[in-house]
Design an enzyme around this catalytic site. Structure first.
Site, short mmCIF file in Angstrom:
data_model
loop_
_atom_site.label_atom_id
_atom_site.label_comp_id
_atom_site.label_asym_id
_atom_site.label_seq_id
_atom_site.Cartn_x
_atom_site.Cartn_y
_atom_site.Cartn_z
N HIS A 1 -1.67 4.96 9.75
CA HIS A 1 -0.40 5.69 9.78
C HIS A 1 -0.54 7.08 10.40
CE1 HIS A 1 0.03 2.65 6.60
NE2 HIS A 1 1.32 2.70 6.83
N HIS B 1 10.74 -3.29 4.00
CA HIS B 1 11.19 -1.91 3.80
C HIS B 1 11.47 -1.25 5.14
CE1 HIS B 1 6.86 -1.38 4.47
NE2 HIS B 1 6.99 -0.06 4.55
N GLU C 1 4.72 -4.89 8.65
CA GLU C 1 3.35 -4.87 8.13
C GLU C 1 2.92 -6.22 7.56
OE1 GLU C 1 3.16 -0.15 6.81
OE2 GLU C 1 3.55 -1.69 5.31
N HIS D 1 0.81 -1.21 0.00
CA HIS D 1 0.00 0.00 0.00
C HIS D 1 0.86 1.28 0.00
CE1 HIS D 1 -0.02 -0.71 4.63
NE2 HIS D 1 0.88 0.23 4.36
#
Length: 278
Positions: free
Chosen positions: A59, A192, A239, A12
């Site tokens: 977030h 990441h 995530e 995403h």
């Protein structure tokens, strides 16, 4: 009773929304990523889900560091998004499936999960971008239930805890007394890290092993602690627990119908999987 027809897991990254808004999906940088989605969209057109249960992480749009629930479930009639500062266009509101929301909340609390119930809820790019990737016309054919998992503010729930949550979500959906076809979506990752000494870290070997495990050995990643997963996949790579929860909802036995992996998108390893129950 309701039926779970499959799970879709996808990245995403905010830059995806910018690429869609600019219409650059066919540019060489983006094409390998966007080319992964037509087979999934064809499957959706055939499978015709009625409801999407979306496992994602917020977030800062709806929750911030001062108030960060471990698990939160939306029970609103409608979900909207707002400007997050990424320059991503806002999308049409999503219709909530309140009956399933309350059934899910009651079932999860009954299984000793401590749930934050949200009768008003904003959804951010972790929710809106996967939905727009699956339905680019943004005429949402499904009602939705957002399930938010904290991957931002430590301490985080363990991979095993998230897997057990996904199993409980699956049991709740299958016990929902409605003749509805339910799709489970898990969003985030893959490897990441956005900050610190390892900013830009990507671990392709781990990503591919994790994706391969989801069909035949879905609890493989639960052997690792959250700190070990950070080491293997990066600070934000954790995530992947949303992928674990989505896969767990399918129950024992599943097959990978389609997958795609591409690096990098922005500074992130991007993945896509369509998994069907056995």
């Amino acid at each position: 009773m309701a039926e779970i027809i499959g799970a879709i897991t996808t990245s995403h990254v905010p830059a995806i929304g910018g690429a869609m808004a600019k219409g650059v999906q066919d540019e060489p940088y983006w094409k390998p990523f966007f080319d992964g989605f037509p087979p999934v969209r064809r499957w959706l057109a055939e499978a015709r889900p009625d409801v999407a249960v979306v496992l994602y992480n917020d977030h800062g749009l709806n929750f911030f560091l001062d108030k960060m629930p471990t698990f939160a479930v939306g029970a609103a009639p409608e979900y909207r998004n707002a400007d997050e500062g990424w320059g991503i266009p806002q999308v049409a509101p999503f219709r909530g499936e309140q009956d399933l929301s309350w059934h899910l909340i009651e079932s999860l609390v009954g299984e000793d999960f401590d749930i934050t119930t949200c009768q008003e809820m904003l959804v951010d790019h972790a929710f809106t971008l996967p939905m727009a990737l699956l339905w680019p016309d943004q005429r949402w054919p499904v009602s939705v239930v957002p399930v938010c998992i904290n991957t931002v503010q430590f301490p985080l729930p363990s991979a095993q805890r998230c897997y057990r949550l996904g199993e409980a979500v699956g049991r709740a959906i299958r016990s929902w007394p409605a003749d509805r076809r339910v799709l489970v979506i898990g969003t985030g990752g893959l490897s990441h890290q956005l900050d610190g000494q390892r900013a830009g870290f990507i671990n392709k070997a781990f990503d591919e092993q994790f994706m391969a495990s989801l069909a035949d050995d879905p609890e493989w990643a639960t052997q690792y602690s959250i700190h070990e997963l950070v080491k293997l996949s990066g600070t934000q790579g954790v995530e992947l627990v949303m992928w674990l929860a989505a896969r767990a909802a399918l129950g024992a036995g599943a097959r990978t119908r389609h997958s795609n992996y591409h690096i990098p998108i922005s500074n992130t390893a991007s993945g896509l999987m369509l998994i069907e129950p056995a």
